[in-house]
Write a protein that holds these residues in place. Structure first.
Motif, PDB file in Angstrom:
ATOM      1  N   THR A   1       0.790  -1.315  -0.078  1.00 23.33           N
ATOM      2  CA  THR A   1       0.007  -0.090  -0.166  1.00 23.33           C
ATOM      3  C   THR A   1       0.808   1.245  -0.051  1.00 23.33           C
ATOM      4  N   GLU A   2       1.691   1.439   0.978  1.00 21.74           N
ATOM      5  CA  GLU A   2       2.880   2.528   0.990  1.00 21.74           C
ATOM      6  C   GLU A   2       4.137   1.810   1.599  1.00 21.74           C
ATOM      7  N   TYR A   3       5.371   2.629   1.267  1.00 25.91           N
ATOM      8  CA  TYR A   3       6.363   2.063   1.729  1.00 25.91           C
ATOM      9  C   TYR A   3       7.291   3.434   1.739  1.00 25.91           C
ATOM     10  N   THR A   4       8.512   3.323   2.663  1.00 26.90           N
ATOM     11  CA  THR A   4       9.733   4.228   2.870  1.00 26.90           C
ATOM     12  C   THR A   4      10.819   3.497   3.253  1.00 26.90           C
ATOM     13  N   SER A   5      11.907   4.019   3.308  1.00 26.92           N
ATOM     14  CA  SER A   5      13.024   3.269   3.807  1.00 26.92           C
ATOM     15  C   SER A   5      13.951   4.261   4.409  1.00 26.92           C
ATOM     16  N   TYR A   6      15.026   3.721   5.241  1.00 28.15           N
ATOM     17  CA  TYR A   6      16.066   4.398   5.674  1.00 28.15           C
ATOM     18  C   TYR A   6      17.428   3.505   5.970  1.00 28.15           C
ATOM     19  N   VAL A   7      18.347   4.228   6.277  1.00 26.41           N
ATOM     20  CA  VAL A   7      19.600   3.223   6.539  1.00 26.41           C
ATOM     21  C   VAL A   7      19.588   3.209   8.016  1.00 26.41           C
ATOM     22  N   ASP A   8      19.600   2.275   8.730  1.00 22.30           N
ATOM     23  CA  ASP A   8      19.654   2.045  10.106  1.00 22.30           C
ATOM     24  C   ASP A   8      21.270   1.977  10.648  1.00 22.30           C
ATOM     25  N   HIS A   9      21.843   2.991  11.215  1.00 25.19           N
ATOM     26  CA  HIS A   9      23.276   2.946  11.573  1.00 25.19           C
ATOM     27  C   HIS A   9      23.486   2.555  12.928  1.00 25.19           C
ATOM     28  N   ALA A  10      22.372   2.311  13.673  1.00 27.39           N
ATOM     29  CA  ALA A  10      22.646   1.792  14.929  1.00 27.39           C
ATOM     30  C   ALA A  10      23.043   0.163  15.046  1.00 27.39           C
ATOM     31  N   THR A  11      23.141  -0.365  14.136  1.00 26.24           N
ATOM     32  CA  THR A  11      23.513  -1.855  13.987  1.00 26.24           C
ATOM     33  C   THR A  11      24.903  -1.861  13.482  1.00 26.24           C
ATOM     34  N   ILE A  12      25.545  -2.952  13.604  1.00 22.82           N
ATOM     35  CA  ILE A  12      27.077  -3.175  13.038  1.00 22.82           C
ATOM     36  C   ILE A  12      26.992  -4.563  12.373  1.00 22.82           C
ATOM     37  N   PRO A  13      27.071  -4.603  10.991  1.00 25.96           N
ATOM     38  CA  PRO A  13      26.894  -3.389  10.168  1.00 25.96           C
ATOM     39  C   PRO A  13      25.537  -2.638   9.871  1.00 25.96           C
ATOM     40  N   SER A  14      25.583  -1.430   9.278  1.00 21.82           N
ATOM     41  CA  SER A  14      24.424  -0.785   9.166  1.00 21.82           C
ATOM     42  C   SER A  14      23.624  -1.584   8.024  1.00 21.82           C
ATOM     43  N   HIS A  15      22.165  -1.369   7.943  1.00 26.79           N
ATOM     44  CA  HIS A  15      21.535  -2.163   7.040  1.00 26.79           C
ATOM     45  C   HIS A  15      20.322  -1.075   6.475  1.00 26.79           C
ATOM     46  N   TYR A  16      19.667  -1.769   5.421  1.00 29.46           N
ATOM     47  CA  TYR A  16      18.539  -1.237   4.856  1.00 29.46           C
ATOM     48  C   TYR A  16      17.433  -1.633   5.618  1.00 29.46           C
ATOM     49  N   VAL A  17      16.336  -0.399   6.037  1.00 30.20           N
ATOM     50  CA  VAL A  17      15.232  -0.744   6.725  1.00 30.20           C
ATOM     51  C   VAL A  17      13.894  -0.266   5.668  1.00 30.20           C
ATOM     52  N   LEU A  18      13.142  -1.162   5.393  1.00 29.15           N
ATOM     53  CA  LEU A  18      12.008  -0.862   4.639  1.00 29.15           C
ATOM     54  C   LEU A  18      10.794  -0.987   5.465  1.00 29.15           C
TER      55      LEU A  18
END
Length: 380
Positions: free
Chosen positions: A255-272
Motif C-alpha cells: 500500500t505504502e512504503y518508505t526506507s532508511y539506513v539504520d546506522h544503529a546496527t553493526i554493520p548498518s542495514h537497509y530498513v523498509l
C-alpha cells in the motif's frame, strides 16, 4: 476535505472526472470516504454540515448547493457498506469518465490501487509542474501510461541544460539559480538543443523522449538524489521501486512504503517500512527478493565484504503513512504537492514510523553475487 467530499457526493451525477495532482492525495481522499461515509450520509440525509466544519465561509459555500436528499444518502450508504470497495469510484460517481492524477515514475506503484477503486477508468496525467511553477503539458493525455511525456512550453519559463556524465545531465530553471563552475557554464545547451534519449535533472530526473516542433518532450523518471547508501552501494528510488515490483510472485500488495539506513546496527542495514498485505510465511523470501534485485555493489557488500547487514522489513500499522503526511504538512509541506518520500533521513519522521511498527523480518541469507561483474554491470 470533508466539505469537498460532501459537495462531490451531493452532486455525484454531475461529476465527470475525479482525482488530485498526486496519486497519494487522491488515495487518501478515498480512504477518507471509507472512514467518514456514515457521517457524510447523515449530513446529506438532513441537509446539514457537521459542526466540526467551523469555518463560516466554508459552511456558507457548502450550503449554497446543499439540500436534504434522503434517497442519495441511502444510495451512498448502500454502496459503502458492501463487502468490497472495488469500483467504489464508478459506483458512487457513475458518470466519471477518467481519473486525473500523476502516475508516472515511482507514482506508478499506485496504479493497481487506483484501478481497483475505479474499475480501471483511464488514468490521465495532464501536466508536469513543481513548487517553482508549471513546466509542461501532456499533449496525448489518453496515451499508455508507459508512454506519458510532457512537452515543456517555452513561454512557461527559461531553461538551461547541463549535460553530465555519460547519459545524465542537469536541467536548471532561471527561477532556481545555481552557482556553476566555468567549465559547467561552457557546457550549457539551449532549450531546443537537448538530445533525445539523454537524461536531465530539475530536482526530478527527466529523459528526452522527442520533440513537438522545437519544444522538447520529457519522460518523468524519478526524484533526484533519493539514495540509500552504506558503503559503495548507491540505491536510487527507481532501483528500489523496481525491486519492490519483483514481489508480485508472493501476492504482495504494498500500500505504502518508505526506507532508511539504520546506522544503529553493526554493520548498518537497509530498513523498509511498509503497510502491506503479505502472508506471514513469505516475509523472509520478500526480504531476499528485494536484496537480489539491488545493484552489484549492494550485493557485494552483503555477500563478500560484509559491510552491509541483513535487509529488514518493518510492517507498520494501517494509517501510518497518513500520519506521516499529516506531520509533513504540519511542518509546512503542501497538501497538493505532497508525495510519500521513498527514503527518509529526518530523525522525527523515522521516530514516527518506528513508533508504529507491529512486526519485523530479516533476509534469511545473503543475496547471490558473482565476483568480477562490476567491470560491465554496476546495476544488477
Amino acid at each position: 476535505m470533508y466539505s469537498q467530499m460532501l459537495c462531490g457526493l451531493c452532486q455525484n451525477r454531475q461529476v465527470l472526472r475525479v482525482g488530485s495532482f498526486f496519486a497519494t492525495s487522491f488515495i487518501r481522499a478515498i480512504r477518507f470516504l471509507d472512514k467518514y461515509w456514515s457521517l457524510l450520509c447523515k449530513d446529506i440525509r438532513s441537509g446539514t454540515v457537521d459542526a466540526r466544519v467551523t469555518d463560516p465561509s466554508v459552511r456558507e459555500a457548502v450550503m449554497k448547493i446543499f439540500k436534504p436528499d434522503p434517497n442519495l444518502a441511502d444510495f451512498i450508504e448502500a454502496e459503502c457498506t458492501k463487502d468490497s470497495w472495488k469500483g467504489i469510484i464508478t459506483r458512487v460517481w457513475p458518470n466519471a469518465k477518467y481519473v486525473t492524477t500523476t502516475v508516472t515514475g515511482t507514482m506508478s506503484q499506485y496504479i493497481p490501487t487506483l484501478d481497483y477503486y475505479s474499475s480501471s477508468l483511464p488514468l490521465v496525467s495532464t501536466i508536469y509542474t513543481a513548487s517553482e511553477g508549471s513546466f509542461g503539458i501532456n499533449l496525448n493525455p489518453f496515451c499508455k501510461l508507459s508512454e506519458v511525456s510532457y512537452t515543456l512550453i517555452p513561454t512557461m519559463g527559461y531553461f538551461e541544460f547541463l549535460p553530465n556524465r555519460g547519459n545524465n545531465g542537469v536541467i536548471n530553471s532561471i527561477s532556481m539559480p545555481k552557482t556553476l563552475s566555468k567549465e559547467e557554464q561552457q557546457q550549457l545547451v539551449d532549450f531546443a538543443d537537448v538530445k533525445i534519449g539523454q537524461e536531465y535533472r530539475v530536482g526530478d530526473v527527466l529523459r528526452v523522449a522527442g520533440y513537438k516542433n522545437n519544444a522538447p518532450q520529457f519522460n518523468f523518471l524519478c526524484r533526484e538524489n533519493v539514495v540509500l547508501s552504506i558503503d559503495a552501494d548507491h540505491t536510487n528510488e527507481v532501483e528500489l521501486q523496481n525491486a519492490v515490483g519483483n514481489l508480485f510472485p508472493f501476492d504482495a500488495r504494498v500500500t505504502e512504503y518508505t526506507s532508511y539506513v539504520d546506522h544503529a546496527t553493526i554493520p548498518s542495514h537497509y530498513v523498509l517500512l511498509w503497510e502491506l498485505s503479505v502472508p506471514p510465511s513469505v516475509f523472509e523470501d520478500c526480504c531476499l527478493t528485494i536484496e537480489e534485485s539491488l545493484n552489484f555493489f549492494y550485493r557485494e557488500g552483503r555477500a563478500s565484504v560484509k559491510s552491509i547487514g541483513l535487509l529488514e522489513i518493518r510492517v507498520v500499522e494501517i494509517g501510518t503513512f497518513d500520519k506521516l503526511m499529516d506531520y509533513c504538512i504540519s511542518l509546512g509541506a503542501s497538501m497538493s504537492q505532497y508525495k510519500t518520500p521513498l527514503c527518509v533521513k529526518f530523525e522525527p519522521l523515522i521516530a514516527l514510523l518506528n513508533s508504529r511498527v507491529v512486526s519485523s523480518y530479516f533476509s534469511p541469507m545473503c543475496p547471490k553475487w558473482v565476483p568480477g561483474y562490476r567491470k560491465w554491470n554496476n546495476t544488477n
